[in-house]
Design a protein around this motif. Structure first.
Motif, mmCIF file in Angstrom:
data_model
loop_
_atom_site.group_PDB
_atom_site.id
_atom_site.type_symbol
_atom_site.label_atom_id
_atom_site.label_comp_id
_atom_site.label_asym_id
_atom_site.label_seq_id
_atom_site.Cartn_x
_atom_site.Cartn_y
_atom_site.Cartn_z
ATOM 1 N N ASP A 48 0.842 -1.198 0.000
ATOM 2 C CA ASP A 48 0.000 0.000 0.000
ATOM 3 C C ASP A 48 0.874 1.243 0.000
ATOM 4 O O ASP A 48 1.929 1.269 0.648
ATOM 5 N N GLY A 65 3.569 6.751 3.730
ATOM 6 C CA GLY A 65 2.658 5.681 4.168
ATOM 7 C C GLY A 65 2.798 4.393 3.379
ATOM 8 O O GLY A 65 1.809 3.823 2.932
ATOM 9 N N GLU A 67 3.335 0.558 3.092
ATOM 10 C CA GLU A 67 3.180 -0.622 3.952
ATOM 11 C C GLU A 67 3.298 -1.892 3.120
ATOM 12 O O GLU A 67 2.627 -2.033 2.098
ATOM 13 N N ASN A 77 2.317 -5.867 9.236
ATOM 14 C CA ASN A 77 3.179 -5.420 8.134
ATOM 15 C C ASN A 77 4.574 -5.977 8.341
ATOM 16 O O ASN A 77 5.103 -5.934 9.456
ATOM 17 N N GLN A 80 7.242 -1.160 7.163
ATOM 18 C CA GLN A 80 6.508 0.034 6.724
ATOM 19 C C GLN A 80 7.392 1.258 6.844
ATOM 20 O O GLN A 80 8.316 1.295 7.659
ATOM 21 N N GLU A 82 7.341 5.558 6.927
ATOM 22 C CA GLU A 82 6.514 6.760 7.051
ATOM 23 C C GLU A 82 6.689 7.620 5.813
ATOM 24 O O GLU A 82 5.723 8.040 5.188
ATOM 25 N N ARG A 114 -1.419 -3.997 11.314
ATOM 26 C CA ARG A 114 -2.098 -3.229 10.271
ATOM 27 C C ARG A 114 -3.432 -2.733 10.787
ATOM 28 O O ARG A 114 -4.031 -3.342 11.670
#
Lengths: 595, 168
Positions: A48, A65, A67, A77, A80, A82, A114
């Motif tokens: 994502d 964002g 992931e 996850n 991930q 940021e 998640r």
């Protein structure tokens, strides 16, 4: 008729302009969806992207964002980010190569929950079940598992599944002795015919009668027959002597086999006791179950991630046209490394920021490429941090070297003064840890490594488990220690690796186990011994019986020997008991002719 | 389909020169035989826009030869593979592909290279063959076919469509 229609330039420019405008307006979305779709298909897990912005002028891309779901656990996850920003080498994009000059990755987190369960990408077989790993090793920590597998089996159950050496060797010995017995019985029938003694006796009596009869014409013949009879008896006696010596050898061997059986039930008992009772050895098993399970779970996760990214970092192997697979409609790309000495993907340098135990650890990545044999440099990743609230120092170095014919990947970890209170393990209330180790992976499969952890000033608090006497006793014994050393050796292959765990906990746990199960162990041991004796008693007594039978053969042979000895004496005496008249030559064996 | 057939029929019977028709078909053949989304197809399309060729025949050629391309796909791969991996040409290709524009054009792909070679080479005889056939058609058949009532009516219907703005 004109060859050119110049208004076509206008039409083409118009079409091109429309296409350009479309791309400018929708390029970001297209790339975002493309990465999510194609990336998810390639990684076989959901990817994502929160947002994606491209800047054609600055040749940069900024994402946020990001992931990547765990393929084995859809509510977690794997990794991930940021924020992620990339500065691309625009010139190389023309060559269809993604060359990232500089990368900034902030807020990297591993194994985070998640907000929504991940979906399995289209065309990928699901290997996950929703929330199946909610109690992952991270949450389990150093908890004492149910220890259900450590409950003692009954001796009957044990003997059902275990082979007893006593039975095997006992049966074998019995068969050997029975075979010997049969062999001697057959020998007796052929070589030691009971009728032969009778016949010899009869012949002797006849000869004696002839001599007694005093018929001088018969005497020379009788004397010859006496001589031949004596020879015959002597030869039979010699045969019996040789048989006796052979039988003695067989008996000795049989006796040895029976004697050997004597200690086997005890040997079986010791073996099974060590295996099934909660002895000091059992204590090691418990430590293994406490540490090996969670460790293996974490390592399996790491191998999976390693194997997931492996193919994308090693395009050098299998990139020759002969090794590539032709796909209809796609063909294969031939690389001309001299013409373009760049791999298809290269990250020259990246600044990373990893969130570990809620603390930011800065790191760097250099020369990460998908084809190191073209680029010629190994990929290097390192994270380092100085003193903070969680540890005194942290250093992790990862090298992925696929430049040579044999790939050599290495991980070196050095963590000093890790505050155990903040590791998220509920059982660890206080303490500092020093963790050091290295692991090398040759050819992306063969493992060799060792990690050592020294935990100091440890305060453990393991919750009580109702009805689990063993777990509670171990927990109690662990609560009194303040120093733990654990060494883990890793060897083997990724598919089949072994962990060699050594720790001072083994002894502590062993003692606790002994204490908890002292009474039970005694009862278990005596009933195990009884069960073994009951099961092997039959074979042992049967073997002894067979040996007695063989010894009986010895008596038969002795009796025959004695019988022939008697006959020989009689033959001698019978012949000498009759006086021979004067003037007659002496007869062999003291016999004298009557004329 | 009928519309396409009518277009061909109309083009054949139009005042356009035979080379315009056959060049349209040859361009369609080249573009159709190659993977569609390649940069040099954009160049070809640009050329098609400015050269006074028959665009309808280009589109017909494009669709027709796209189908043919699927069948000939393994052959294109083999041609491309042989050319790109030829021992004697490695020095040439290294020099050629040091210009990144050719990598951008994906000419290092066996399918792109194979189909480009095949389509360009076959486009030349195709152009002359179609040119010859059109001439022959116009000389011998056009007059006869125009007398067939059905084709005549098709032509009239097309003319009617053109006038009224309708379509089949």
């Amino acid at each position: 008729m004109k060859i050119f229609r110049w208004q076509g330039v206008l039409a083409f420019a118009l079409l091109g302009g429309l296409a350009g405008a479309f791309l400018i307006l929708f390029l970001d979305g297209m790339i975002e969806r493309g990465i999510e779709k194609k990336g998810s298909e390639a990684a076989k897990t959901q990817i994502d992207i929160g947002s994606l912005t491209t800047s054609l002028l600055a040749q940069s891309v900024a994402l946020s964002g990001i992931e990547i779901a765990n393929p084995d656990n859809n509510i977690e996850n794997l990794i991930q980010f940021e924020k992620l920003s990339l500065d691309l080498d625009g010139a190389q994009i023309v060559s269809r190569k993604v060359i990232i000059d500089e990368l900034q990755a902030h807020g990297i987190k591993l194994n985070q929950k998640r907000t929504q369960p991940a979906k399995v990408p289209a065309g990928v077989e699901s290997s996950q079940e929703a929330g199946q790993e909610t109690d992952s090793a991270d949450q389990k920590g150093l908890s004492l598992p149910g220890l259900g597998g450590l409950s003692m089996k009954s001796p009957e159950e044990i003997l059902k599944s275990e082979k007893l050496e006593t039975l095997e060797i006992g049966n074998r010995a019995k068969k050997t002795i029975d075979d010997l017995k049969t062999k001697w019985q057959k020998k007796f029938e052929t070589d030691l015919n009971p009728n032969a003694i009778k016949e010899t006796k009869q012949k002797l009596a006849e000869l004696q009668n002839i001599v007694k009869g005093g018929d001088l014409t018969e005497i020379p013949k009788a004397l010859q027959e006496f001589e031949s009879l004596q020879k015959d008896i002597k030869s039979r006696m010699d045969r019996i002597t040789s048989m006796k010596s052979e039988l003695q050898k067989d008996i000795k061997m049989a006796k040895q086999q029976v004697a050997d059986l004597k200690n086997l039930p005890q040997k079986d008992f010791e073996r099974l006791k060590n295996k099934y009772s909660l002895s000091p050895g059992g204590g090691k098993n418990i430590l293994g179950s406490m540490l090996e399970g969670p460790l293996k779970e974490k390592l399996d996760k790491a191998w999976k991630a390693y194997q997931l990214i492996g193919p994308y970092l090693n395009k050098g192997k299998g990139s020759s046209p002969a090794e590539q697979v032709y796909v209809r409609g796609k063909g294969i790309d031939i690389s001309f490394s001299k013409a373009s000495p760049y791999p298809d993907f290269l990250l020259r340098h990246g600044d990373l920021s990893l969130i570990l135990f809620d603390t930011e650890v800065k790191g760097e990545v250099n020369d990460l490429s998908d084809n190191q044999s073209v680029y010629g440099k190994p990929a290097k990743l390192n994270f380092q941090s100085g003193k903070n609230q969680n540890f005194n120092s942290f250093a992790l170095d990862i090298t992925l070297d696929k430049t040579g014919p044999q790939s050599l990947d290495a991980i070196v970890l050095d963590m000093q003064g890790l505050n155990l209170k903040n590791t998220g393990q509920a059982e660890l209330k206080e303490g500092l840890a020093k963790i050091k180790g290295q692991l090398t992976i040759i050819d992306e499969n063969n493992l060799n490594g060792n990690f050592k952890a020294e935990l100091d000033s440890v305060v453990l608090s393991i919750p009580k488990q109702d009805g689990n006497e063993l777990a509670n006793t171990i927990a109690q014994s662990l609560s009194s220690i303040d120093r733990i050393n654990i060494s883990v050796g890793i060897s083997g292959t990724i598919e089949n690796y072994q962990l060699d765990i050594k720790s001072n906990l083994s002894e502590i746990v062993s003692k606790a186990v002994k204490k908890a199960f002292a009474g039970k162990m005694k009862g278990f041991e005596s009933s195990l011994m009884s069960a073994i004796q009951a099961k092997t008693g039959g074979v042992l007594s049967e073997t002894k019986g067979s040996l007695s039978g063989l010894l009986g053969q010895n008596k038969i042979l002795g009796d025959s020997g004695s019988a022939y000895g008697g006959l020989l004496g009689e033959a001698k005496n019978g012949a000498t008991s009759k006086a021979v008249p004067k003037g007659l030559p002496s007869l062999p064996g003291g016999l004298k002719l009557p004329f | 389909m009928i519309r396409q057939a009518l277009k061909v029929f109309k083009a054949l019977n139009s005042n356009e020169k035979p080379w315009q028709l056959s060049l349209g078909l040859a361009f369609g053949g080249i573009i159709g035989l190659m993977p569609l989304w390649t940069p040099h197809n954009i160049v070809l399309l640009f050329l098609a826009f400015i050269i006074n060729l028959n665009f309808a025949l280009l589109l017909i050629g494009l669709f027709f030869f796209s189908g043919i391309a699927y069948i000939l796909d393994p052959m294109f791969h083999q041609i491309g593979l042989a050319v790109l991996t030829s021992e004697g040409m490695q020095e040439f290709w290294n020099g050629f592909f040091s210009n990144s524009i050719f990598l951008f054009d994906r000419l290092n792909n066996t399918l792109v290279m194979g189909s480009l070679i095949f389509s360009v080479i076959s486009a030349v005889p195709l152009f002359f063959l179609i040119n010859f056939l059109i001439r022959k058609y116009r000389e011998n058949l056009m007059g006869i076919l125009e007398k067939i009532p059905f084709l005549k009516s098709l032509k009239l219907a097309k003319a009617f469509d053109t006038v009224t703005g309708g379509g089949s």
